[in-house]
Structure formats: structure tokens, C-alpha cells
Motif scaffolding. Structure first.
Motif, PDB file in Angstrom:
ATOM      1  N   MET A  32       1.062  -1.712   0.283  1.00  0.00           N
ATOM      2  CA  MET A  32       0.225  -0.069  -0.060  1.00  0.00           C
ATOM      3  C   MET A  32       1.094   0.607   0.249  1.00  0.00           C
ATOM      4  O   MET A  32       1.733   1.438   0.607  1.00  0.00           O
ATOM      5  CB  MET A  32      -1.099  -0.254   1.314  1.00  0.00           C
ATOM      6  CG  MET A  32      -1.931   0.661   1.022  1.00  0.00           C
ATOM      7  SD  MET A  32      -3.323   0.891   2.577  1.00  0.00           S
ATOM      8  CE  MET A  32      -3.778  -0.831   1.778  1.00  0.00           C
ATOM      9  N   SER A  33       0.714   2.382  -0.679  1.00  0.00           N
ATOM     10  CA  SER A  33       1.802   3.563  -1.412  1.00  0.00           C
ATOM     11  C   SER A  33       1.561   4.228  -0.528  1.00  0.00           C
ATOM     12  O   SER A  33       2.232   5.149  -0.510  1.00  0.00           O
ATOM     13  CB  SER A  33       2.226   3.149  -2.414  1.00  0.00           C
ATOM     14  OG  SER A  33       1.133   3.084  -3.424  1.00  0.00           O
ATOM     15  N   SER A  34      -0.045   4.525  -0.624  1.00  0.00           N
ATOM     16  CA  SER A  34      -0.705   5.763  -0.634  1.00  0.00           C
ATOM     17  C   SER A  34      -0.761   6.328   0.709  1.00  0.00           C
ATOM     18  O   SER A  34      -1.171   5.135   1.592  1.00  0.00           O
ATOM     19  CB  SER A  34      -2.076   5.733  -1.277  1.00  0.00           C
ATOM     20  OG  SER A  34      -2.894   7.089  -0.859  1.00  0.00           O
ATOM     21  N   THR A  35      -0.771   6.924   0.899  1.00  0.00           N
ATOM     22  CA  THR A  35      -1.177   7.682   2.384  1.00  0.00           C
ATOM     23  C   THR A  35      -2.085   8.690   3.207  1.00  0.00           C
ATOM     24  O   THR A  35      -2.339   9.171   3.864  1.00  0.00           O
ATOM     25  CB  THR A  35       0.309   7.943   3.420  1.00  0.00           C
ATOM     26  OG1 THR A  35       0.354   9.070   3.184  1.00  0.00           O
ATOM     27  CG2 THR A  35       1.417   6.755   3.718  1.00  0.00           C
ATOM     28  N   LYS A  36      -2.867   9.396   1.783  1.00  0.00           N
ATOM     29  CA  LYS A  36      -4.295   9.504   1.751  1.00  0.00           C
ATOM     30  C   LYS A  36      -4.757   9.469   2.262  1.00  0.00           C
ATOM     31  O   LYS A  36      -5.376   7.930   3.324  1.00  0.00           O
ATOM     32  CB  LYS A  36      -4.604   9.639   0.111  1.00  0.00           C
ATOM     33  CG  LYS A  36      -5.795  10.705  -0.436  1.00  0.00           C
ATOM     34  CD  LYS A  36      -6.449  10.505  -1.741  1.00  0.00           C
ATOM     35  CE  LYS A  36      -7.407  11.112  -1.733  1.00  0.00           C
ATOM     36  NZ  LYS A  36      -9.068  10.926  -1.336  1.00  0.00           N
ATOM     37  N   ASP A  37      -5.970  10.443   3.091  1.00  0.00           N
ATOM     38  CA  ASP A  37      -6.892   9.946   3.853  1.00  0.00           C
ATOM     39  C   ASP A  37      -8.151   9.502   3.459  1.00  0.00           C
ATOM     40  O   ASP A  37      -8.073   9.781   2.668  1.00  0.00           O
ATOM     41  CB  ASP A  37      -7.183  11.538   4.151  1.00  0.00           C
ATOM     42  CG  ASP A  37      -8.121  11.566   5.415  1.00  0.00           C
ATOM     43  OD1 ASP A  37      -8.934  10.461   5.883  1.00  0.00           O
ATOM     44  OD2 ASP A  37      -7.938  12.309   6.024  1.00  0.00           O
ATOM     45  N   PRO A  38      -8.652   8.114   4.194  1.00  0.00           N
ATOM     46  CA  PRO A  38      -9.609   7.202   3.796  1.00  0.00           C
ATOM     47  C   PRO A  38     -10.444   7.212   4.013  1.00  0.00           C
ATOM     48  O   PRO A  38     -11.208   6.684   3.833  1.00  0.00           O
ATOM     49  CB  PRO A  38      -8.779   6.263   4.607  1.00  0.00           C
ATOM     50  CG  PRO A  38      -8.722   6.363   5.635  1.00  0.00           C
ATOM     51  CD  PRO A  38      -7.450   7.433   5.489  1.00  0.00           C
ATOM     52  N   CYS A  39     -10.996   8.952   4.830  1.00  0.00           N
ATOM     53  CA  CYS A  39     -12.415   9.086   4.633  1.00  0.00           C
ATOM     54  C   CYS A  39     -13.387   9.404   3.879  1.00  0.00           C
ATOM     55  O   CYS A  39     -13.298  10.028   2.827  1.00  0.00           O
ATOM     56  CB  CYS A  39     -12.485  10.573   5.352  1.00  0.00           C
ATOM     57  SG  CYS A  39     -13.542  10.796   5.999  1.00  0.00           S
ATOM     58  N   ILE A  40     -14.107   8.656   3.741  1.00  0.00           N
ATOM     59  CA  ILE A  40     -15.350   8.706   2.329  1.00  0.00           C
ATOM     60  C   ILE A  40     -16.512   9.669   3.271  1.00  0.00           C
ATOM     61  O   ILE A  40     -17.633   9.513   1.977  1.00  0.00           O
ATOM     62  CB  ILE A  40     -15.321   7.088   1.956  1.00  0.00           C
ATOM     63  CG1 ILE A  40     -16.358   6.194   3.223  1.00  0.00           C
ATOM     64  CG2 ILE A  40     -14.316   7.196   0.963  1.00  0.00           C
ATOM     65  CD1 ILE A  40     -17.181   4.859   2.418  1.00  0.00           C
ATOM     66  N   SER A  41     -15.924   9.780   4.015  1.00  0.00           N
ATOM     67  CA  SER A  41     -17.459  11.010   4.599  1.00  0.00           C
ATOM     68  C   SER A  41     -19.079  10.188   5.200  1.00  0.00           C
ATOM     69  O   SER A  41     -20.010  10.853   4.595  1.00  0.00           O
ATOM     70  CB  SER A  41     -17.823  12.169   4.091  1.00  0.00           C
ATOM     71  OG  SER A  41     -16.807  12.817   3.732  1.00  0.00           O
ATOM     72  N   VAL A  42     -18.159   8.601   5.555  1.00  0.00           N
ATOM     73  CA  VAL A  42     -19.564   7.916   6.591  1.00  0.00           C
ATOM     74  C   VAL A  42     -19.771   8.356   7.205  1.00  0.00           C
ATOM     75  O   VAL A  42     -20.798   8.916   8.483  1.00  0.00           O
ATOM     76  CB  VAL A  42     -20.029   6.745   6.177  1.00  0.00           C
ATOM     77  CG1 VAL A  42     -20.631   6.377   6.285  1.00  0.00           C
ATOM     78  CG2 VAL A  42     -19.922   6.211   4.325  1.00  0.00           C
ATOM     79  N   CYS A  43     -18.363   8.443   8.610  1.00  0.00           N
ATOM     80  CA  CYS A  43     -18.359   9.266  10.063  1.00  0.00           C
ATOM     81  C   CYS A  43     -19.651   8.409  10.712  1.00  0.00           C
ATOM     82  O   CYS A  43     -20.158   9.226  11.119  1.00  0.00           O
ATOM     83  CB  CYS A  43     -18.422   9.905   9.839  1.00  0.00           C
ATOM     84  SG  CYS A  43     -17.200  11.055   9.631  1.00  0.00           S
TER      85      CYS A  43
END
Length: 63
Positions: free
Chosen positions: A1-12
Motif C-alpha cells: 500500500m503506497s498511498s497515505t491519503k486520508d481514507p475518509c469517505i464521509s460516512v462517519c
């Protein structure tokens, strides 16, 4: 897994302190911006396993 982008999909929405959208705990979400790349990758890997464990309850980002 190379990406460290925030995994938030706005479900919360949370089940036992785990977000059903991204699989992270509230503590992990809160500290995300302060984590280094290695720690973010660890959190992402653990979150992916949590989403699998949540099964159909989890909401995954559509590809």
C-alpha cells in the motif's frame, strides 16, 4: 500500500469505536495528520482488516 491519503469517505458512523466508512478508530482519525508515513500505512492496513471483519455493515468507497 503506497498511498497515505486520508481514507475518509464521509460516512462517519461508528460501531464499537470503529468508523464503518474508513475502518479507523476515533483515536486514529483524530491523530491522522500527526502520523508519519509509516504509521499511516500501518493504520490503513489495520483499517482494511477491520472493514473486512465488519462485513456487510462496512461501507466501502465505490471504485
Amino acid at each position: 500500500m503506497s498511498s497515505t491519503k486520508d481514507p475518509c469517505i464521509s460516512v462517519c458512523k461508528f460501531t464499537d469505536d470503529i468508523c464503518i466508512g474508513c475502518g479507523r478508530s476515533k483515536r486514529e482519525i483524530k491523530s491522522w495528520k500527526k502520523l508519519d508515513k509509516v504509521d499511516k500505512r500501518t493504520v490503513l492496513a489495520e483499517a482494511a482488516l477491520r472493514l473486512i471483519a465488519l462485513g456487510p455493515t462496512a461501507r466501502r468507497k465505490s471504485k
